[in-house]
Design a protein around this motif. Sequence first.
Motif, PDB file in Angstrom:
ATOM      1  N   VAL A  72       0.836  -1.203   0.000  1.00 35.93           N
ATOM      2  CA  VAL A  72       0.000   0.000   0.000  1.00 35.93           C
ATOM      3  C   VAL A  72       0.871   1.253   0.000  1.00 35.93           C
ATOM      4  CG1 VAL A  72      -1.651   1.357   1.366  1.00 35.93           C
ATOM      5  CG2 VAL A  72      -2.018  -1.095   1.032  1.00 35.93           C
ATOM      6  N   GLU A  73       1.938   1.241   0.789  1.00 34.00           N
ATOM      7  CA  GLU A  73       2.811   2.424   0.874  1.00 34.00           C
ATOM      8  C   GLU A  73       3.413   2.755  -0.488  1.00 34.00           C
ATOM      9  OE1 GLU A  73       3.895   5.647   2.636  1.00 34.00           O
ATOM     10  OE2 GLU A  73       2.804   4.107   3.757  1.00 34.00           O
ATOM     11  N   SER A  74       3.854   1.731  -1.205  1.00 34.93           N
ATOM     12  CA  SER A  74       4.414   1.954  -2.554  1.00 34.93           C
ATOM     13  C   SER A  74       3.347   2.465  -3.509  1.00 34.93           C
ATOM     14  CB  SER A  74       5.003   0.656  -3.103  1.00 34.93           C
ATOM     15  OG  SER A  74       6.078   0.223  -2.305  1.00 34.93           O
ATOM     16  N   ALA A  75       2.129   1.937  -3.381  1.00 35.80           N
ATOM     17  CA  ALA A  75       1.028   2.397  -4.240  1.00 35.80           C
ATOM     18  C   ALA A  75       0.715   3.863  -3.960  1.00 35.80           C
ATOM     19  CB  ALA A  75      -0.207   1.526  -4.019  1.00 35.80           C
ATOM     20  N   LEU A  76       0.708   4.254  -2.690  1.00 35.92           N
ATOM     21  CA  LEU A  76       0.467   5.657  -2.329  1.00 35.92           C
ATOM     22  C   LEU A  76       1.554   6.560  -2.908  1.00 35.92           C
ATOM     23  CD1 LEU A  76      -0.641   5.146   1.377  1.00 35.92           C
ATOM     24  CD2 LEU A  76      -2.041   6.206  -0.398  1.00 35.92           C
ATOM     25  N   LYS A  77       2.802   6.136  -2.787  1.00 35.54           N
ATOM     26  CA  LYS A  77       3.914   6.938  -3.323  1.00 35.54           C
ATOM     27  C   LYS A  77       3.805   7.067  -4.838  1.00 35.54           C
ATOM     28  CE  LYS A  77       7.287   5.988   0.300  1.00 35.54           C
ATOM     29  NZ  LYS A  77       8.452   5.201   0.694  1.00 35.54           N
ATOM     30  N   THR A  78       3.401   5.985  -5.500  1.00 37.20           N
ATOM     31  CA  THR A  78       3.240   6.022  -6.954  1.00 37.20           C
ATOM     32  C   THR A  78       2.146   6.999  -7.351  1.00 37.20           C
ATOM     33  OG1 THR A  78       3.940   3.711  -7.062  1.00 37.20           O
ATOM     34  CG2 THR A  78       2.847   4.611  -9.009  1.00 37.20           C
ATOM     35  N   VAL A  79       1.013   6.939  -6.649  1.00 40.82           N
ATOM     36  CA  VAL A  79      -0.086   7.878  -6.905  1.00 40.82           C
ATOM     37  C   VAL A  79       0.400   9.310  -6.714  1.00 40.82           C
ATOM     38  CG1 VAL A  79      -2.299   8.715  -5.985  1.00 40.82           C
ATOM     39  CG2 VAL A  79      -1.978   6.278  -6.443  1.00 40.82           C
ATOM     40  N   ASP A  80       1.141   9.555  -5.636  1.00 36.09           N
ATOM     41  CA  ASP A  80       1.655  10.909  -5.371  1.00 36.09           C
ATOM     42  C   ASP A  80       2.585  11.383  -6.492  1.00 36.09           C
ATOM     43  OD1 ASP A  80       0.245  11.029  -3.003  1.00 36.09           O
ATOM     44  OD2 ASP A  80       1.963  10.510  -1.738  1.00 36.09           O
ATOM     45  N   GLN A  81       3.467  10.505  -6.951  1.00 34.21           N
ATOM     46  CA  GLN A  81       4.406  10.881  -8.009  1.00 34.21           C
ATOM     47  C   GLN A  81       3.675  11.156  -9.329  1.00 34.21           C
ATOM     48  OE1 GLN A  81       7.231   7.476  -6.941  1.00 34.21           O
ATOM     49  NE2 GLN A  81       8.625   8.958  -7.851  1.00 34.21           N
ATOM     50  N   ILE A  82       2.701  10.312  -9.646  1.00 26.21           N
ATOM     51  CA  ILE A  82       1.968  10.503 -10.911  1.00 26.21           C
ATOM     52  C   ILE A  82       1.111  11.759 -10.848  1.00 26.21           C
ATOM     53  CG2 ILE A  82       0.203   9.546 -12.451  1.00 26.21           C
ATOM     54  CD1 ILE A  82       1.377   6.768 -11.877  1.00 26.21           C
ATOM     55  N   THR A  83       0.458  12.013  -9.705  1.00 26.21           N
ATOM     56  CA  THR A  83      -0.362  13.232  -9.620  1.00 26.21           C
ATOM     57  C   THR A  83       0.518  14.490  -9.693  1.00 26.21           C
ATOM     58  OG1 THR A  83      -0.457  12.981  -7.207  1.00 26.21           O
ATOM     59  CG2 THR A  83      -2.366  12.222  -8.454  1.00 26.21           C
ATOM     60  N   SER A  84       1.735  14.421  -9.171  1.00 23.33           N
ATOM     61  CA  SER A  84       2.673  15.547  -9.324  1.00 23.33           C
ATOM     62  C   SER A  84       3.020  15.762 -10.788  1.00 23.33           C
ATOM     63  CB  SER A  84       3.960  15.291  -8.530  1.00 23.33           C
ATOM     64  OG  SER A  84       3.708  15.341  -7.161  1.00 23.33           O
ATOM     65  N   LEU A  85       3.225  14.673 -11.527  1.00 24.56           N
ATOM     66  CA  LEU A  85       3.518  14.775 -12.964  1.00 24.56           C
ATOM     67  C   LEU A  85       2.330  15.359 -13.731  1.00 24.56           C
ATOM     68  CD1 LEU A  85       5.405  11.393 -13.560  1.00 24.56           C
ATOM     69  CD2 LEU A  85       6.378  13.701 -13.769  1.00 24.56           C
ATOM     70  N   LEU A  86       1.111  14.987 -13.320  1.00 23.00           N
ATOM     71  CA  LEU A  86      -0.084  15.547 -13.969  1.00 23.00           C
ATOM     72  C   LEU A  86      -0.095  17.067 -13.836  1.00 23.00           C
ATOM     73  CD1 LEU A  86      -2.926  13.097 -12.785  1.00 23.00           C
ATOM     74  CD2 LEU A  86      -1.767  13.108 -15.001  1.00 23.00           C
ATOM     75  N   LYS A  87       0.207  17.546 -12.638  1.00 19.94           N
ATOM     76  CA  LYS A  87       0.228  19.003 -12.408  1.00 19.94           C
ATOM     77  C   LYS A  87       1.321  19.662 -13.243  1.00 19.94           C
ATOM     78  CE  LYS A  87      -1.701  18.877  -7.763  1.00 19.94           C
ATOM     79  NZ  LYS A  87      -1.478  17.729  -6.910  1.00 19.94           N
ATOM     80  N   GLU A  88       2.483  19.035 -13.254  1.00 20.03           N
ATOM     81  CA  GLU A  88       3.631  19.598 -13.974  1.00 20.03           C
ATOM     82  C   GLU A  88       3.371  19.719 -15.476  1.00 20.03           C
ATOM     83  OE1 GLU A  88       8.217  18.179 -14.852  1.00 20.03           O
ATOM     84  OE2 GLU A  88       7.249  17.490 -13.003  1.00 20.03           O
ATOM     85  N   HIS A  89       2.600  18.769 -16.027  1.00 20.07           N
ATOM     86  CA  HIS A  89       2.391  18.712 -17.479  1.00 20.07           C
ATOM     87  C   HIS A  89       0.963  19.091 -17.905  1.00 20.07           C
ATOM     88  CE1 HIS A  89       6.328  16.932 -18.402  1.00 20.07           C
ATOM     89  NE2 HIS A  89       6.194  16.300 -17.249  1.00 20.07           N
ATOM     90  N   ASP A  90       0.172  19.660 -16.981  1.00 19.28           N
ATOM     91  CA  ASP A  90      -1.204  20.071 -17.301  1.00 19.28           C
ATOM     92  C   ASP A  90      -2.036  18.928 -17.879  1.00 19.28           C
ATOM     93  OD1 ASP A  90      -0.986  22.651 -16.366  1.00 19.28           O
ATOM     94  OD2 ASP A  90      -0.334  23.470 -18.292  1.00 19.28           O
ATOM     95  N   ALA A  91      -1.872  17.744 -17.317  1.00 13.28           N
ATOM     96  CA  ALA A  91      -2.627  16.563 -17.749  1.00 13.28           C
ATOM     97  C   ALA A  91      -3.657  16.210 -16.668  1.00 13.28           C
ATOM     98  CB  ALA A  91      -1.676  15.394 -17.990  1.00 13.28           C
ATOM     99  N   VAL A  92      -4.496  15.222 -16.944  1.00 13.22           N
ATOM    100  CA  VAL A  92      -5.433  14.713 -15.940  1.00 13.22           C
ATOM    101  C   VAL A  92      -5.363  13.183 -15.926  1.00 13.22           C
ATOM    102  CG1 VAL A  92      -6.996  16.690 -16.016  1.00 13.22           C
ATOM    103  CG2 VAL A  92      -7.394  14.773 -17.554  1.00 13.22           C
ATOM    104  N   GLY A  93      -5.754  12.600 -14.779  1.00 11.69           N
ATOM    105  CA  GLY A  93      -5.643  11.148 -14.660  1.00 11.69           C
ATOM    106  C   GLY A  93      -6.786  10.528 -13.890  1.00 11.69           C
TER     107      GLY A  93
END
Length: 194
Positions: free
Chosen positions: A134-155
Amino acid sequence: MDYQLAIENAPKTIPAGTGILLIHPSTGETDRIDTDFFKTDTDQFLVISTRTTAREVTQKLEYYDVNEDRAEILDTLSVERGYSRRRRDDVSYVSAPDDIKGIIEETEKFLTENEGKLKLSLDSVTELAYYADVESALKTVDQITSLLKEHDAVGLFHLSKEVHDDDVLETFRERFLIIIELSEDGSVSVESKI
């Protein structure tokens, strides 16, 4: 920049950088929500699949008449399971569903190399937690949502409600501004903090 969102009971538009959590029953039919998400206001999209192979994702897109020219698929299963991997420009592979580093690298590559309105789907966070934790899944979600913000994308992030304890579900819910809940009967409810 805003994105149109053609999902039942959801806001008509969402701002770039938004992550959406899709909570569903294990047997829930999420394909309709996933494919409606991709069909609307999208130039390119990435399916990060920890649950099915690239071939199965392609079949889903064909069945729901989604424009496959806009699709890229990240297959996390085929290498680990020893399936044959057909070389295609629109499919990439990582070694296993718990290859977090590979998933993040491929996601960042997709977001960097494409222009316009970009969407991605992580199907599913639950499988990611199963293969890693679960901890790794949470970190992955956090990293991907940061990338979404950085690149003006949605997920769109899939999470099965029967598999996780209430406190784990709540920890995931806290990370998202829009939460879609799919019930057993197929009805959809949406909580928006936007």
